[in-house]
Design an enzyme around this catalytic site. Structure first.
Site, short mmCIF file in Angstrom:
data_model
loop_
_atom_site.label_atom_id
_atom_site.label_comp_id
_atom_site.label_asym_id
_atom_site.label_seq_id
_atom_site.Cartn_x
_atom_site.Cartn_y
_atom_site.Cartn_z
N SER A 194 0.82 -1.21 0.00
CA SER A 194 0.00 0.00 0.00
C SER A 194 0.85 1.25 0.00
CB SER A 194 -0.86 0.05 1.26
OG SER A 194 -1.69 -1.07 1.33
N HIS A 237 -1.25 -2.54 -7.21
CA HIS A 237 -1.94 -2.28 -5.95
C HIS A 237 -3.45 -2.45 -6.11
CE1 HIS A 237 -3.20 0.72 -2.65
NE2 HIS A 237 -2.91 -0.44 -2.09
N GLU A 263 -3.90 0.21 -9.02
CA GLU A 263 -2.84 1.19 -9.30
C GLU A 263 -1.60 0.44 -9.79
OE1 GLU A 263 -3.14 4.98 -6.39
OE2 GLU A 263 -2.91 3.10 -5.31
N ASN A 304 -4.15 5.96 -1.41
CA ASN A 304 -3.88 5.98 0.03
C ASN A 304 -3.24 7.29 0.50
OD1 ASN A 304 -5.02 3.56 0.63
ND2 ASN A 304 -3.15 2.40 0.26
P1 NAI Z 1 -3.17 -9.57 6.22
O1 NAI Z 1 -2.55 -9.37 7.54
O2 NAI Z 1 -4.62 -9.89 6.12
O3 NAI Z 1 -2.39 -10.76 5.45
C1 NAI Z 1 -1.00 -10.86 5.34
C2 NAI Z 1 -0.66 -12.34 5.20
O4 NAI Z 1 0.74 -12.46 4.87
C3 NAI Z 1 -0.88 -13.11 6.51
O5 NAI Z 1 -1.73 -14.22 6.26
C4 NAI Z 1 0.53 -13.56 6.88
O6 NAI Z 1 0.58 -14.83 7.52
C5 NAI Z 1 1.21 -13.61 5.52
N1 NAI Z 1 2.66 -13.60 5.57
C6 NAI Z 1 3.48 -12.89 6.39
N2 NAI Z 1 4.76 -13.21 6.14
C7 NAI Z 1 4.76 -14.13 5.15
C8 NAI Z 1 5.79 -14.85 4.48
N3 NAI Z 1 7.07 -14.68 4.81
N4 NAI Z 1 5.42 -15.74 3.52
C9 NAI Z 1 4.13 -15.92 3.21
N5 NAI Z 1 3.11 -15.27 3.82
C10 NAI Z 1 3.43 -14.39 4.79
O7 NAI Z 1 -2.79 -8.29 5.36
P2 NAI Z 1 -3.52 -7.70 4.04
O8 NAI Z 1 -4.48 -6.67 4.45
O9 NAI Z 1 -3.95 -8.82 3.17
O10 NAI Z 1 -2.31 -6.92 3.35
C11 NAI Z 1 -1.37 -7.56 2.52
C12 NAI Z 1 -0.70 -6.53 1.63
O11 NAI Z 1 -1.67 -5.89 0.82
C13 NAI Z 1 0.03 -5.42 2.40
O12 NAI Z 1 1.18 -5.06 1.69
C14 NAI Z 1 -1.00 -4.30 2.39
O13 NAI Z 1 -0.41 -3.03 2.49
C15 NAI Z 1 -1.61 -4.48 1.03
N6 NAI Z 1 -2.95 -3.92 0.85
C16 NAI Z 1 -3.89 -3.98 1.86
C17 NAI Z 1 -5.14 -3.42 1.67
C18 NAI Z 1 -6.19 -3.49 2.74
O14 NAI Z 1 -7.22 -2.81 2.61
N7 NAI Z 1 -6.01 -4.29 3.79
C19 NAI Z 1 -5.50 -2.76 0.41
C20 NAI Z 1 -4.47 -2.82 -0.61
C21 NAI Z 1 -3.23 -3.35 -0.36
#
Ligand code: NAI
Length: 290
Positions: A118, A139, A151, A189
């Site tokens: 993000s 993104h 994006e 963002n």
């Molecule tokens: P989340 O916390 O729901 O999921 C992240 C996942 O990554 C977790 O299941 C975790 O176990 C896993 N993970 C961590 N280290 C890992 C590794 N070494 N190998 C494999 N898996 C691993 O987070 P979310 O919200 O899905 O965010 C993920 C990405 O997407 C971030 O970069 C965030 O900034 C981005 N993002 C989030 C948005 C949102 O609204 N939550 C919107 C757009 C982008």
């Protein structure tokens, strides 16, 4: 031709990205740290696919085919035959760097990599791989199956073919790509998170209650969700991480994360995903926590 797409991180975003890729006909490899997280992700995806079936956007056969196209794994060797990999792991630069270090030795030489970050610099993340020219930011918005925007962010070294390949994939997913430059938090963002942070200051300073702030922005600015409701939906840890990147990256005090946001994250109150944030989600209806 892109046929197989890897997705790293099976959280909120990773499972949505895997979902839309599989529905569009790509083979998908979805990785996370543990089998438990992967099975939670597949269950969440099943519920989201069912919702699409109920709305007539997909039939049962399409759903079954999409699920069959997804292979889950905890082993990065399974990315060996992917044409591109989209990283959607936790929003933490050290975590993402580790992911790329483990990933690149397993990839085909011409495989492309994208990060769904993000806010973190694409150029800096690209430099943690062996192929900055084949790396960019892609993104997606949350929830991925419903939101149309993507994006596309070039790093300084990103080649035109890399951009064209990811653009073609996002279009096949039915999304609309917009280009953003590689500045902290990109376009959406950069504008949205300071608004959410300001809503939290408004609560912190006692200007309004949770309900008044959310109702105010829904009825007063015609936003479909109030900013605090939206913060819980995004995840308060993600909101804080983005504010910190804006604050550090643009060195302007106007991006200072609200201390109340910091406290909630320290308490482990991360919003919907932990059932408590600015609202409590344990009952049938969300209840404001302040
Ligand atoms: P989340 O916390 O729901 O999921 C992240 C996942 O990554 C977790 O299941 C975790 O176990 C896993 N993970 C961590 N280290 C890992 C590794 N070494 N190998 C494999 N898996 C691993 O987070 P979310 O919200 O899905 O965010 C993920 C990405 O997407 C971030 O970069 C965030 O900034 C981005 N993002 C989030 C948005 C949102 O609204 N939550 C919107 C757009 C982008």
């Amino acid at each position: 031709m892109v046929q197989k797409i890897g997705v790293i991180g099976a959280g909120l975003m990773g499972n949505g990205i895997a979902h839309v890729c599989a529905v569009a006909g790509y083979d998908v490899v979805l990785a996370d740290l543990t089998e438990d997280r992967l099975s939670d992700a597949m269950q969440a995806m099943g519920r989201n696919l069912d919702r699409q079936v109920r709305r007539g956007l997909l039939d049962e056969i399409g759903k079954a085919e999409a699920v069959n196209r997804i292979k889950t794994t905890t082993d990065y060797a399974d990315f060996g035959d992917c044409d591109m990999v989209i990283e959607a792991a936790t929003e933490n630069e050290a975590v993402k760097r580790q992911v790329f270090e483990k990933l690149v030795p397993n990839l085909k030489p011409d495989a492309l990599i994208a990060s769904n970050t993000s806010s973190i610099s694409i150029t800096r993340l690209a430099a943690a791989t062996d192929r900055p020219s084949k790396f960019m930011g892609v993104h997606f918005m949350n929830p991925v199956p419903m939101m149309n925007l993507v994006e596309l962010i070039r790093g300084i070294a990103t080649e035109e073919e890399t951009v064209a390949a990811f653009k073609a994939v996002t279009q096949r997913l039915g999304k609309i790509p917009v280009s953003a430059e590689d500045f902290p938090a990109f376009i959406v963002n950069r504008i949205l998170l300071p608004m959410i942070n300001e809503a939290i200051y408004t609560l912190y300073e006692g200007v309004g209650s949770v309900e008044a702030i959310d109702m105010g922005m829904k009825l007063g600015a015609n936003h479909p969700m109030g900013p605090l409701e939206l913060a819980d939906f995004i995840g308060l840890d993600t909101c804080l991480a983005v504010m910190q990147v804006l604050y550090d990256g643009l060195a302007d005090t106007k991006y200072r994360p609200c201390p109340l946001l910091v406290k909630y994250v320290e308490a482990g109150w991360l919003g919907r995903k932990t059932k408590r944030g600015f609202y409590d989600y344990n009952g049938p209806d969300p209840v404001p926590t302040r």
